[in-house]
Design a protein around this motif. Structure first.
Motif, PDB file in Angstrom:
ATOM      1  N   UNK A  13       0.563  -1.210  -0.161  1.00 38.50           N
ATOM      2  CA  UNK A  13       0.134  -0.173  -0.103  1.00 38.50           C
ATOM      3  C   UNK A  13       0.696   1.370   0.412  1.00 38.50           C
ATOM      4  N   UNK A  14       2.269   1.284   0.856  1.00 44.76           N
ATOM      5  CA  UNK A  14       2.803   2.385   0.900  1.00 44.76           C
ATOM      6  C   UNK A  14       3.887   2.898  -0.613  1.00 44.76           C
ATOM      7  N   UNK A  15       4.180   1.233  -1.444  1.00 45.51           N
ATOM      8  CA  UNK A  15       4.781   2.188  -2.559  1.00 45.51           C
ATOM      9  C   UNK A  15       4.204   1.688  -3.360  1.00 45.51           C
ATOM     10  N   UNK A  16       2.278   1.524  -3.263  1.00 46.63           N
ATOM     11  CA  UNK A  16       1.669   1.885  -5.592  1.00 46.63           C
ATOM     12  C   UNK A  16       2.164   2.843  -6.143  1.00 46.63           C
ATOM     13  N   UNK A  17       2.011   2.736  -6.898  1.00 50.36           N
ATOM     14  CA  UNK A  17       1.934   3.911  -8.002  1.00 50.36           C
ATOM     15  C   UNK A  17       3.701   4.592  -7.927  1.00 50.36           C
ATOM     16  N   UNK A  18       4.229   4.272  -7.261  1.00 53.45           N
ATOM     17  CA  UNK A  18       5.694   4.331  -6.954  1.00 53.45           C
ATOM     18  C   UNK A  18       7.120   3.662  -8.278  1.00 53.45           C
ATOM     19  N   UNK A  20      10.014   1.584  -9.305  1.00 53.64           N
ATOM     20  CA  UNK A  20      10.930   0.475  -8.985  1.00 53.64           C
ATOM     21  C   UNK A  20      12.271   0.867  -8.237  1.00 53.64           C
ATOM     22  N   UNK A  21      13.128   1.619  -8.130  1.00 55.34           N
ATOM     23  CA  UNK A  21      14.438   1.910  -7.917  1.00 55.34           C
ATOM     24  C   UNK A  21      13.312   2.644  -6.696  1.00 55.34           C
ATOM     25  N   UNK A  22      12.262   3.228  -6.614  1.00 57.93           N
ATOM     26  CA  UNK A  22      12.269   3.978  -5.181  1.00 57.93           C
ATOM     27  C   UNK A  22      11.388   2.987  -4.510  1.00 57.93           C
ATOM     28  N   UNK A  23      10.397   1.830  -4.616  1.00 60.01           N
ATOM     29  CA  UNK A  23      10.250   0.769  -4.177  1.00 60.01           C
ATOM     30  C   UNK A  23      11.197   0.069  -3.480  1.00 60.01           C
ATOM     31  N   UNK A  24      12.440  -0.178  -4.476  1.00 59.29           N
ATOM     32  CA  UNK A  24      13.374  -0.095  -2.988  1.00 59.29           C
ATOM     33  C   UNK A  24      14.244  -0.352  -2.376  1.00 59.29           C
ATOM     34  N   UNK A  25      14.560   1.252  -2.617  1.00 59.44           N
ATOM     35  CA  UNK A  25      14.998   1.844  -1.074  1.00 59.44           C
ATOM     36  C   UNK A  25      13.547   2.154  -0.277  1.00 59.44           C
ATOM     37  N   UNK A  26      12.941   1.619  -0.413  1.00 59.96           N
ATOM     38  CA  UNK A  26      11.786   2.142   0.789  1.00 59.96           C
ATOM     39  C   UNK A  26      11.429   0.903   1.140  1.00 59.96           C
ATOM     40  N   UNK A  27      11.688  -0.308   0.653  1.00 61.23           N
ATOM     41  CA  UNK A  27      12.154  -2.065   1.157  1.00 61.23           C
ATOM     42  C   UNK A  27      13.687  -1.895   1.873  1.00 61.23           C
ATOM     43  N   UNK A  54      21.063 -13.369  -2.832  1.00 56.01           N
ATOM     44  CA  UNK A  54      23.376 -13.290  -2.582  1.00 56.01           C
ATOM     45  C   UNK A  54      23.495 -12.474  -1.015  1.00 56.01           C
ATOM     46  N   UNK A  55      24.348 -13.412  -0.427  1.00 56.04           N
ATOM     47  CA  UNK A  55      24.556 -13.235   1.001  1.00 56.04           C
ATOM     48  C   UNK A  55      25.074 -11.929   0.982  1.00 56.04           C
ATOM     49  N   UNK A  56      25.343 -11.370   2.097  1.00 59.17           N
ATOM     50  CA  UNK A  56      26.215 -10.216   1.899  1.00 59.17           C
ATOM     51  C   UNK A  56      25.439  -8.909   1.379  1.00 59.17           C
ATOM     52  N   UNK A  57      24.961  -9.067   0.535  1.00 62.78           N
ATOM     53  CA  UNK A  57      24.750  -7.854  -0.477  1.00 62.78           C
ATOM     54  C   UNK A  57      23.667  -6.718  -0.011  1.00 62.78           C
ATOM     55  N   UNK A  58      24.054  -5.431  -0.442  1.00 61.79           N
ATOM     56  CA  UNK A  58      23.216  -4.945   0.580  1.00 61.79           C
ATOM     57  C   UNK A  58      22.022  -4.481   0.310  1.00 61.79           C
ATOM     58  N   UNK A  59      21.267  -4.063   1.130  1.00 60.30           N
ATOM     59  CA  UNK A  59      19.374  -3.825   1.828  1.00 60.30           C
ATOM     60  C   UNK A  59      18.862  -3.091  -0.001  1.00 60.30           C
ATOM     61  N   UNK A  60      19.656  -1.982  -0.729  1.00 58.45           N
ATOM     62  CA  UNK A  60      19.864  -1.015  -1.499  1.00 58.45           C
ATOM     63  C   UNK A  60      19.834  -1.519  -2.638  1.00 58.45           C
ATOM     64  N   UNK A  61      20.403  -2.751  -2.746  1.00 58.20           N
ATOM     65  CA  UNK A  61      20.779  -3.617  -3.888  1.00 58.20           C
ATOM     66  C   UNK A  61      19.397  -4.790  -4.439  1.00 58.20           C
TER      67      UNK A  61
END
Length: 206
Positions: A13-18, A20-27, A54-61
């Motif tokens: 609900x919070x990311x509706x209409x955003x 993909x890059x913005x959704x990844x940042x929000x997640x 992927x082990x150790x990958x940053x959340x933003x990826x």
């Protein structure tokens, strides 16, 4: 405590209409906030992070649809349970033996703070008293098979997450003034000066 399906619905609900890059940042922001809450509530600060598997990958990826997974170390729970199982099966004439179980990780002792152990650590629990072998084999009567019985009890409780074995291990010098004990005279099986091996619980996360 909120359910994960509720978190997922709220996030959608919070990311509706955003984009993909913005959704990844929000997640990523959401995952970090939930991680901080979990640690503040008592979860171990040691964990392994998986982002899109992927082990150790940053959340933003993270790439949606995708996932951010934190796998926490449960070492305090299993180690304290292991020590309790050993203590309750030990001879209690003086209590010195029951109070002498030691935890070794990477060749060094760990006294109390097990929450900082890495998830992939190998934990060894033993007792430095030279009589520990005789107690395990039943030579002294009370405490017979206390390591083996503790292993069975722990495997029944934690076997889905940990591999728990009973082994005889070599103990390096400097761990305890009592260990390793060296034979004073030659026997049928060992020469004088040979360091004894010790019954131990060897624990690895699956």
């Amino acid at each position: 405590m909120a359910r994960f399906d509720t978190f997922e619905r709220d996030l959608k609900l919070a990311t509706a209409g955003m984009e993909p890059a913005a959704i990844s940042a929000a997640l990523a922001k959401f995952a970090r906030a939930e991680l901080a809450k979990a640690i503040a509530a008592g979860a171990s600060p040691q964990y392994t992070r998986f982002v899109n598997s992927v082990e150790g990958a940053a959340e933003e990826t993270v790439q949606v649809p995708g996932s951010i997974l934190y796998v926490f170390s449960n070492w305090p729970l299993v180690i304290n349970a292991a020590k309790a199982e050993l203590v309750k099966r030990s001879p209690r004439r003086t209590g010195r033996y029951a109070g002498s179980f030691m935890v070794i990780v990477g060749g060094r002792t760990v006294a109390t703070d097990f929450s900082k152990l890495r998830p992939d650590a190998e934990v060894i629990i033993f007792n430095p008293y030279p009589s520990t072998r005789k107690i395990e084999t039943g030579y002294n009567g009370p405490g017979r098979r206390h390591f083996d019985a503790a292993k069975n009890a722990l495997s029944a409780r934690f076997g889905a997450a940990f591999k728990i074995e009973m082994k005889y291990v070599e103990v390096p010098g400097g761990i305890s003034p009592l260990a390793p004990y060296r034979l004073k005279r030659t026997t049928k099986r060992r020469a004088a000066g040979t360091a004894l091996t010790y019954p131990a619980l060897v624990i690895n996360a699956l």
